[in-house]
Design a protein around this motif. Structure first.
Motif: not given
Length: 528
Positions: A307-318
């Motif tokens: 996963f990209s860093h942005n994708a990780v951030t989105v997943t963590q926020v959700v």
């Protein structure tokens, strides 16, 4: 006349005036025989959550908000290091692993703060230890932002661990001990999710403050020192909780506040030492549950699933949105189905979701992350009020905070355990910028680890006690009654009923049921 001191909440379920009195007279075999029968959900009438929230008067809401905001910012300050590991490593010329010692030291020393501030809060009140706690947050967050080398960084974060450990028990007591019994579940769930909300805020502000100026990572820590100033002002203008003021009055009536406090401690230790050990073991399981499902998860997404860093951030926020939702909803449900039953159901559902949570390699894993954290933090949403109801009244802040932080200490190695086991399941390496990056099957490890943790929590919760609806009033504290050399009587119960009626009356929220109960209580007092 004969007097029955058991009352009921508006949902029809009983209020326990002294929750530990029944189990104390059972043998081990008799107690174990009751674990299944007492697990049966009371199925209390599901009240309208809006009506529950309206039951709190203005002062009770202010107590909740100051506790929630402080707990939120406590989490924010903790995650400032987690979100700047790479920048700190570059600044101090260390590896990422070296910097994580700053996190480990915080986890290790939180129990020290829980003991110090817990005893202070139970002896001197909730207000001033709370204020001192937040003053330390200001000083130590500023100091972290001005550290010039690695040794200074570790020293400051170690002190921060002591300060951080002192807040949880005090925040729980401030928010919950004056809370109406019927509203405790939903308020407990809302309070606990301050931690997840703090993580979300830290993530957002890190994106805006880290590496956006010439000062690099430091502005995040400087900013973190600002809101506690407002929290201190907020708490300064609030009084002590009603429950604590009543306890102080009871201690004064014994002739010596300090002497009575010491006697209460001796009685609590003698009567509840097994319970204290149980709570530490329970909180170890809960902390393994949260850390085991969260700490290594971003690494799994980047290292194993690419996963990209942005994708990780989105997943963590959700995932954290799921946590906030779960904690609030399930905390409310625990008032209907019982604390133990609710926790066990959440663990079973969380276990069922482990496969999609740890084996879905596409971005669809975001949905699994939402519902997995809904279950994990849903179970956590029950914890603040569950601990409050189980804890001895005289040392409520100490027991809640210390059991939580000692459990945290025991579980502090969870990410290290998972990472170490993960190295036994290597995957084909990947190459990034000409460098070989080793990959591991962290998903399999998280799945196995969490399955074991869920089983542990289910077993421990099944075997443990429950005091749903326990009165937190000093008049119904059997420990205080023993210190007085007496026992709980009908007169004390009647006085409690009058006082509860007066609290609602002051807030302008007396219902017809309240009035009927107040009249009945007055008649009982006169008869006694």
């Amino acid at each position: 006349m004969a007097y029955n001191d058991e009352k009921v909440m508006r949902d029809g379920s009983p209020i326990s005036h002294d929750g530990d009195s029944t189990d104390q007279h059972l043998s081990a075999g008799q107690y174990l025989a009751t674990r299944l029968t007492t697990l049966k959900p009371p199925l209390a009438k599901a009240p309208n959550p809006i009506r529950l929230l309206r039951m709190l008067n203005l002062q009770q809401w202010l107590f909740f908000f100051v506790a929630f905001i402080a707990w939120t910012w406590d989490a924010f300050d903790f995650f400032t290091v987690s979100l700047t590991v790479e920048q700190l490593a570059e600044e101090f010329g260390k590896t990422n692993r070296d910097i994580t010692w700053g996190i480990t030291l915080v986890l290790m020393l939180r129990s020290v703060g829980a003991i110090i501030f817990g005893i202070a809060s139970d002896r001197y009140g909730r207000k001033w230890p709370f204020i001192v706690n937040n003053i330390l947050f200001i000083v130590l967050e500023l100091a972290t932002g001005f550290t010039q080398n690695y040794d200074q960084f570790l020293a400051v974060r170690a002190l921060f661990g002591i300060a951080m450990g002192g807040l949880y028990g005090n925040a729980a007591a401030t928010a919950l001990e004056d809370c109406p019994q019927e509203a405790r579940g939903i308020i407990s769930g809302m309070l606990q999710q301050g931690y997840a909300f703090g993580y979300l805020l830290a993530t957002a502000f890190a994106r805006g403050l880290v590496d956006t100026t010439s000062h690099g990572w430091r502005p995040l820590f400087w900013f973190g020192a600002c809101p506690p100033v407002l929290i201190i002002i907020f708490r300064y203008f609030l009084p002590e909780t009603v429950s604590f003021r009543e306890r102080v009055a009871a201690r004064k009536a014994q002739g010596s506040i300090a002497g009575t406090f010491v006697k209460e401690g001796k009685v609590a230790l003698r009567r509840h030492w097994i319970l204290l050990i149980y709570l530490v073991l329970l909180m170890a399981g809960f902390n393994f549950m949260s850390h085991g499902s969260q700490d290594l998860y971003p690494t799994m997404l980047t290292n194993q699933f690419n996963f990209s860093h942005n994708a990780v951030t989105v997943t963590q926020v959700v995932a954290n949105l799921g946590a906030i939702t779960g904690g609030t909803v399930i905390g409310y449900c625990s008032q209907i189905f019982g604390r133990r039953f609710t926790i066990i159901v959440m663990c079973i559902l969380g276990g069922a979701l482990l496969y999609p949570y740890s084996f879905t390699t596409s971005h669809s894993v975001t949905a699994a992350a939402f519902f997995e954290q809904f279950c994990v933090q849903g179970a956590w949403g029950v914890i603040p009020i569950h601990l409050m109801e189980l804890s001895p009244g005289s040392f409520r802040t100490f027991v809640v905070g210390t059991s939580y932080q000692l459990g945290n200490l025991i579980s502090s190695a969870s990410s290290t355990i998972e990472a170490t086991i993960g190295e036994r399941f290597p995957l084909p390496p990947k190459f990034q910028r000409g460098h070989e990056i080793r990959r591991y099957d962290y998903g399999k490890v998280i799945c196995i680890f969490m399955a074991c943790v869920y089983v542990y929590v289910i077993v421990l919760t099944f075997l443990g006690p429950e005091r749903r609806g326990r009165s937190m009033d000093v008049e119904h504290d059997s420990d205080m009654a023993e210190v007085r050399g007496g026992h709980l009587d009908g007169g004390s119960v009647a006085r409690h009923g009058q006082r509860q009626h007066q609290r609602h009356e002051d807030a302008g929220e007396v219902s017809s049921m309240d009035e009927e109960q107040a009249v009945e209580t007055q008649q009982q007092k006169e008869a006694v």
